[in-house]
Write a protein that holds these residues in place. Sequence first.
Motif, PDB file in Angstrom:
ATOM      1  N   MET A 180      -7.689 -12.062  -4.267  1.00  0.00           N
ATOM      2  CA  MET A 180      -6.778 -10.737  -4.505  1.00  0.00           C
ATOM      3  C   MET A 180      -7.012 -10.239  -2.862  1.00  0.00           C
ATOM      4  O   MET A 180      -5.978  -9.944  -2.147  1.00  0.00           O
ATOM      5  CB  MET A 180      -6.904 -10.230  -5.469  1.00  0.00           C
ATOM      6  N   ASP A 181      -8.456  -9.710  -2.867  1.00  0.00           N
ATOM      7  CA  ASP A 181      -8.166  -9.560  -1.236  1.00  0.00           C
ATOM      8  C   ASP A 181      -8.475 -10.496  -0.167  1.00  0.00           C
ATOM      9  O   ASP A 181      -7.459 -10.142   0.150  1.00  0.00           O
ATOM     10  CB  ASP A 181     -10.234  -8.849  -1.512  1.00  0.00           C
ATOM     11  N   PHE A 203      -7.896  -4.801  -3.922  1.00  0.00           N
ATOM     12  CA  PHE A 203      -7.676  -3.852  -5.375  1.00  0.00           C
ATOM     13  C   PHE A 203      -9.643  -3.888  -5.707  1.00  0.00           C
ATOM     14  O   PHE A 203     -10.114  -5.423  -5.346  1.00  0.00           O
ATOM     15  CB  PHE A 203      -7.432  -4.512  -6.846  1.00  0.00           C
ATOM     16  N   THR A 204      -9.835  -3.611  -6.718  1.00  0.00           N
ATOM     17  CA  THR A 204     -11.410  -3.530  -6.645  1.00  0.00           C
ATOM     18  C   THR A 204     -11.602  -4.327  -8.393  1.00  0.00           C
ATOM     19  O   THR A 204     -10.664  -4.258  -8.577  1.00  0.00           O
ATOM     20  CB  THR A 204     -11.699  -2.148  -7.355  1.00  0.00           C
ATOM     21  N   ASN A 208       2.193  -8.518  -6.188  1.00  0.00           N
ATOM     22  CA  ASN A 208       0.679  -8.996  -6.640  1.00  0.00           C
ATOM     23  C   ASN A 208       0.421  -9.043  -8.003  1.00  0.00           C
ATOM     24  O   ASN A 208      -0.755  -9.136  -8.395  1.00  0.00           O
ATOM     25  CB  ASN A 208      -0.009  -7.850  -5.714  1.00  0.00           C
ATOM     26  N   THR A 209       0.771  -8.413  -8.493  1.00  0.00           N
ATOM     27  CA  THR A 209       0.685  -8.885 -10.375  1.00  0.00           C
ATOM     28  C   THR A 209       1.438 -10.513 -10.588  1.00  0.00           C
ATOM     29  O   THR A 209       0.030 -11.054 -11.681  1.00  0.00           O
ATOM     30  CB  THR A 209       1.417  -7.978 -11.282  1.00  0.00           C
ATOM     31  N   SER A 210       1.906 -10.776 -10.646  1.00  0.00           N
ATOM     32  CA  SER A 210       2.132 -12.528 -10.151  1.00  0.00           C
ATOM     33  C   SER A 210       1.056 -12.919  -9.589  1.00  0.00           C
ATOM     34  O   SER A 210       0.827 -13.833 -10.195  1.00  0.00           O
ATOM     35  CB  SER A 210       3.871 -13.111  -9.647  1.00  0.00           C
ATOM     36  N   ASN A 230       1.080  -1.513  -0.058  1.00  0.00           N
ATOM     37  CA  ASN A 230       0.214   0.402  -0.440  1.00  0.00           C
ATOM     38  C   ASN A 230       0.760   1.051   0.197  1.00  0.00           C
ATOM     39  O   ASN A 230       1.538   1.244   0.613  1.00  0.00           O
ATOM     40  CB  ASN A 230      -0.901   0.263   1.348  1.00  0.00           C
ATOM     41  N   ASN A 231       0.138   2.172  -0.382  1.00  0.00           N
ATOM     42  CA  ASN A 231       0.861   3.715  -0.295  1.00  0.00           C
ATOM     43  C   ASN A 231       0.350   4.543   0.420  1.00  0.00           C
ATOM     44  O   ASN A 231      -0.954   4.051   1.043  1.00  0.00           O
ATOM     45  CB  ASN A 231       1.181   4.520  -2.278  1.00  0.00           C
ATOM     46  N   LYS A 232       0.923   5.260   0.778  1.00  0.00           N
ATOM     47  CA  LYS A 232       0.577   6.306   1.725  1.00  0.00           C
ATOM     48  C   LYS A 232      -0.842   6.955   1.636  1.00  0.00           C
ATOM     49  O   LYS A 232      -1.993   7.017   2.614  1.00  0.00           O
ATOM     50  CB  LYS A 232       1.376   7.959   1.728  1.00  0.00           C
ATOM     51  N   GLY A 233      -1.428   6.579   0.850  1.00  0.00           N
ATOM     52  CA  GLY A 233      -3.342   7.545   0.793  1.00  0.00           C
ATOM     53  C   GLY A 233      -3.784   5.907   0.964  1.00  0.00           C
ATOM     54  O   GLY A 233      -5.475   5.640   1.044  1.00  0.00           O
ATOM     55  N   GLY A 234      -3.138   4.911   0.917  1.00  0.00           N
ATOM     56  CA  GLY A 234      -4.039   3.478   1.523  1.00  0.00           C
ATOM     57  C   GLY A 234      -4.198   2.618   0.120  1.00  0.00           C
ATOM     58  O   GLY A 234      -5.100   1.224   0.633  1.00  0.00           O
ATOM     59  N   LYS A 235      -4.162   3.569  -0.671  1.00  0.00           N
ATOM     60  CA  LYS A 235      -4.553   2.942  -2.358  1.00  0.00           C
ATOM     61  C   LYS A 235      -3.333   2.133  -2.377  1.00  0.00           C
ATOM     62  O   LYS A 235      -2.207   1.832  -2.777  1.00  0.00           O
ATOM     63  CB  LYS A 235      -5.180   3.930  -2.944  1.00  0.00           C
ATOM     64  N   THR A 236      -3.757   0.362  -2.513  1.00  0.00           N
ATOM     65  CA  THR A 236      -3.309  -0.795  -3.318  1.00  0.00           C
ATOM     66  C   THR A 236      -2.320  -0.841  -4.526  1.00  0.00           C
ATOM     67  O   THR A 236      -3.019  -0.007  -5.501  1.00  0.00           O
ATOM     68  CB  THR A 236      -3.103  -1.957  -3.246  1.00  0.00           C
TER      69      THR A 236
END
Length: 117
Positions: free
Chosen positions: A47-48, A54-55, A17-19, A5-11
């Motif tokens: 994924m979750d 991710f959506t 995680n692509t693998s 996750n980045n600082k904004g909380g969005k993965t």
Amino acid sequence: MATDNNKGGKTKWTSHNTSRLISVYKELKAKVNQTDVRLWEYVQREMDSSGYLFTISECKMKWRQLWNTYQENKGKKSTWSHYKEMDEIYKKDETSNTNKNKITYYFKSKKTTPGPQ
């Protein structure tokens, strides 16, 4: 829990995680009829549960990018880190010709529709 996750909380998409996305898709592809509109719900749920938040739309968009990159590298001596993983999925499809056009339904974009046309 995953730590991508980045600082904004969005993965953010990473190689790891692509693998995982490729692996999840490959596993589900064998179990779920790809014309089933719930395929991407299953992918997103897996994924979750792996800790990657991710959506469904983000998973589909990433898959579209992976498909396009795979197509750009196909038939070349590729150094792309995910080429072998993607080739395992699509080379088998091309050889068997049984899954032709199955994921096209999920990609509405006319410019980047994946799968054999």
